[in-house]
Motif scaffolding. Sequence first.
Motif, mmCIF file in Angstrom:
data_model
loop_
_atom_site.group_PDB
_atom_site.id
_atom_site.type_symbol
_atom_site.label_atom_id
_atom_site.label_comp_id
_atom_site.label_asym_id
_atom_site.label_seq_id
_atom_site.Cartn_x
_atom_site.Cartn_y
_atom_site.Cartn_z
ATOM 1 N N ASP A 1 0.827 -1.214 0.000
ATOM 2 C CA ASP A 1 0.000 0.000 0.000
ATOM 3 C C ASP A 1 0.863 1.268 0.000
ATOM 4 O OD1 ASP A 1 -2.330 -1.509 -0.024
ATOM 5 O OD2 ASP A 1 -2.611 -1.392 2.150
ATOM 6 N N ARG A 2 1.926 1.266 0.769
ATOM 7 C CA ARG A 2 2.797 2.453 0.797
ATOM 8 C C ARG A 2 3.504 2.643 -0.542
ATOM 9 N NH1 ARG A 2 5.831 3.052 6.603
ATOM 10 N NH2 ARG A 2 4.066 2.458 7.882
ATOM 11 N N ALA A 3 3.996 1.540 -1.114
ATOM 12 C CA ALA A 3 4.677 1.641 -2.410
ATOM 13 C C ALA A 3 3.707 2.119 -3.487
ATOM 14 C CB ALA A 3 5.292 0.298 -2.781
ATOM 15 N N MET A 4 2.509 1.576 -3.476
ATOM 16 C CA MET A 4 1.487 2.008 -4.427
ATOM 17 C C MET A 4 1.210 3.494 -4.242
ATOM 18 S SD MET A 4 -0.598 1.290 -6.928
ATOM 19 C CE MET A 4 -0.949 -0.457 -7.039
ATOM 20 N N GLY A 5 1.120 3.932 -3.009
ATOM 21 C CA GLY A 5 0.880 5.347 -2.730
ATOM 22 C C GLY A 5 2.010 6.244 -3.221
ATOM 23 N N GLU A 6 3.237 5.778 -3.050
ATOM 24 C CA GLU A 6 4.394 6.561 -3.514
ATOM 25 C C GLU A 6 4.333 6.764 -5.029
ATOM 26 O OE1 GLU A 6 6.852 8.097 -1.927
ATOM 27 O OE2 GLU A 6 6.560 7.357 0.096
ATOM 28 N N PHE A 7 4.076 5.683 -5.766
ATOM 29 C CA PHE A 7 4.038 5.806 -7.222
ATOM 30 C C PHE A 7 2.805 6.586 -7.664
ATOM 31 C CE2 PHE A 7 3.436 4.502 -11.626
ATOM 32 C CZ PHE A 7 4.707 4.744 -12.125
ATOM 33 N N ARG B 1 1.045 8.845 -6.169
ATOM 34 C CA ARG B 1 1.170 10.289 -5.919
ATOM 35 C C ARG B 1 1.940 10.969 -7.040
ATOM 36 N NH1 ARG B 1 5.145 13.179 -2.913
ATOM 37 N NH2 ARG B 1 5.957 11.246 -2.047
ATOM 38 N N ARG B 2 3.024 10.336 -7.488
ATOM 39 C CA ARG B 2 3.838 10.943 -8.551
ATOM 40 C C ARG B 2 3.099 10.944 -9.887
ATOM 41 N NH1 ARG B 2 6.868 9.142 -4.049
ATOM 42 N NH2 ARG B 2 8.524 10.655 -3.676
ATOM 43 N N VAL B 3 2.349 9.887 -10.170
ATOM 44 C CA VAL B 3 1.567 9.869 -11.423
ATOM 45 C C VAL B 3 0.616 11.059 -11.442
ATOM 46 C CG1 VAL B 3 -0.197 8.626 -12.752
ATOM 47 C CG2 VAL B 3 1.739 7.368 -11.769
ATOM 48 N N HIS B 4 0.010 11.364 -10.303
ATOM 49 C CA HIS B 4 -0.959 12.459 -10.243
ATOM 50 C C HIS B 4 -0.298 13.834 -10.226
ATOM 51 C CE1 HIS B 4 -4.739 10.284 -10.120
ATOM 52 N NE2 HIS B 4 -3.974 9.295 -9.685
ATOM 53 N N GLU B 5 1.027 13.874 -10.140
ATOM 54 C CA GLU B 5 1.758 15.139 -10.217
ATOM 55 C C GLU B 5 2.263 15.444 -11.627
ATOM 56 O OE1 GLU B 5 4.872 14.772 -7.306
ATOM 57 O OE2 GLU B 5 3.475 14.931 -5.629
ATOM 58 N N VAL B 6 2.160 14.486 -12.540
ATOM 59 C CA VAL B 6 2.654 14.689 -13.909
ATOM 60 C C VAL B 6 1.746 15.691 -14.614
ATOM 61 C CG1 VAL B 6 3.149 13.600 -16.137
ATOM 62 C CG2 VAL B 6 3.545 12.320 -14.006
ATOM 63 N N ASP B 7 2.353 16.755 -15.146
ATOM 64 C CA ASP B 7 1.532 17.673 -15.939
ATOM 65 C C ASP B 7 1.665 17.322 -17.419
ATOM 66 O OD1 ASP B 7 3.627 19.189 -17.233
ATOM 67 O OD2 ASP B 7 3.816 20.455 -15.465
ATOM 68 N N GLY C 1 10.005 16.356 -9.352
ATOM 69 C CA GLY C 1 9.232 16.406 -8.110
ATOM 70 C C GLY C 1 10.036 15.976 -6.899
ATOM 71 N N ASP C 2 9.361 15.864 -5.804
ATOM 72 C CA ASP C 2 9.970 15.434 -4.540
ATOM 73 C C ASP C 2 10.289 13.947 -4.655
ATOM 74 O OD1 ASP C 2 10.698 14.828 -1.950
ATOM 75 O OD2 ASP C 2 8.765 15.382 -1.060
ATOM 76 N N ASP C 3 11.574 13.593 -4.562
ATOM 77 C CA ASP C 3 11.971 12.198 -4.728
ATOM 78 C C ASP C 3 12.168 11.473 -3.395
ATOM 79 O OD1 ASP C 3 14.426 13.066 -3.790
ATOM 80 O OD2 ASP C 3 15.500 12.665 -5.648
ATOM 81 N N ARG C 4 11.823 12.101 -2.289
ATOM 82 C CA ARG C 4 11.972 11.440 -0.985
ATOM 83 C C ARG C 4 10.919 10.348 -0.840
ATOM 84 N NH1 ARG C 4 11.231 16.259 2.768
ATOM 85 N NH2 ARG C 4 10.044 16.833 0.942
ATOM 86 N N LEU C 5 11.403 9.150 -0.535
ATOM 87 C CA LEU C 5 10.526 8.009 -0.336
ATOM 88 C C LEU C 5 10.244 7.816 1.146
ATOM 89 C CD1 LEU C 5 12.387 5.524 -2.714
ATOM 90 C CD2 LEU C 5 10.220 6.718 -3.194
ATOM 91 N N ASP C 6 9.154 7.173 1.452
ATOM 92 C CA ASP C 6 8.840 6.778 2.812
ATOM 93 C C ASP C 6 10.031 5.977 3.347
ATOM 94 O OD1 ASP C 6 7.868 4.424 4.597
ATOM 95 O OD2 ASP C 6 6.193 5.850 4.692
ATOM 96 N N GLU C 7 10.624 6.429 4.447
ATOM 97 C CA GLU C 7 11.862 5.822 4.929
ATOM 98 C C GLU C 7 11.676 4.374 5.365
ATOM 99 O OE1 GLU C 7 15.563 6.492 7.982
ATOM 100 O OE2 GLU C 7 14.200 8.168 7.605
ATOM 101 N N THR D 1 8.337 1.161 -5.731
ATOM 102 C CA THR D 1 9.150 2.060 -4.905
ATOM 103 C C THR D 1 10.254 2.724 -5.727
ATOM 104 O OG1 THR D 1 8.689 0.702 -2.962
ATOM 105 C CG2 THR D 1 10.576 2.204 -2.834
ATOM 106 N N VAL D 2 11.031 1.917 -6.414
ATOM 107 C CA VAL D 2 12.150 2.466 -7.182
ATOM 108 C C VAL D 2 11.648 3.325 -8.339
ATOM 109 C CG1 VAL D 2 14.141 1.863 -8.608
ATOM 110 C CG2 VAL D 2 13.718 0.652 -6.464
ATOM 111 N N HIS D 3 10.578 2.883 -8.988
ATOM 112 C CA HIS D 3 10.055 3.682 -10.089
ATOM 113 C C HIS D 3 9.331 4.941 -9.607
ATOM 114 C CE1 HIS D 3 11.615 1.206 -13.156
ATOM 115 N NE2 HIS D 3 10.772 0.196 -13.005
ATOM 116 N N ALA D 4 8.875 4.965 -8.363
ATOM 117 C CA ALA D 4 8.341 6.217 -7.809
ATOM 118 C C ALA D 4 9.468 7.252 -7.753
ATOM 119 C CB ALA D 4 7.751 5.989 -6.419
#
Length: 187
Positions: free
Chosen positions: A8-14, A16-22, A134-140, A122-125
């Motif tokens: 769930d966290r990995a899915m959320g990380e990726f 979130r970034r998909v929804h930031e693509v303009d 964008g912000d490349d910080r991943l959930d630690e 995770t890595v592709h996020a």
Amino acid sequence: MRLLDAYDRAMGEFDRRVHEVDKAQWTADTPCTEWSVRDLVNHLTAEHLWAPWLLRGATLAEVGDRFDGDVLGDHPRRAWDRAAAASREAFHAPGALDGEVHTSAGAGAAGDYAWQMICDLTVHAWDLARGIGGDDRLDEELARAVYAIVEPQAKSWQGAGIFDPPVPVSEDSPVQDRLVALLGRRP
């Protein structure tokens, strides 16, 4: 970290970034030198279209080529959302992680398949964040869990064309930097 929590966290990380693509960023480069932002999202979307089939026990032959090529169409974000929702539902289905799945590496434990998907997300996020600036910080905690799974296997993956050779970083670098460097990315 529990498997589904990591998923769930990995899915959320990726996600979130998909929804930031303009609109102008879909053709931008990513750290995956062969892939643009759109190519990267297409790759993950196709993987998550496969997931419900594989978790139900389908073979590669049964799935066939239905998810080859462009699966994003004219609405990449919408295509991703549909694939991600179906994948989430499949991974969370009762008993989904108890069986085996068929992959190009042969039949294997569904839990191992889940960790492969978690690692990819995770890595592709991180790759996607870099591609769109964008912000490349991943959930630690997620980065730690993925690193613990990837690190013992990374040498065996070298030469398979999955990742570039590791990039040297100090052992006291943050776990996220060690993770992406291990998989051939410059933190």
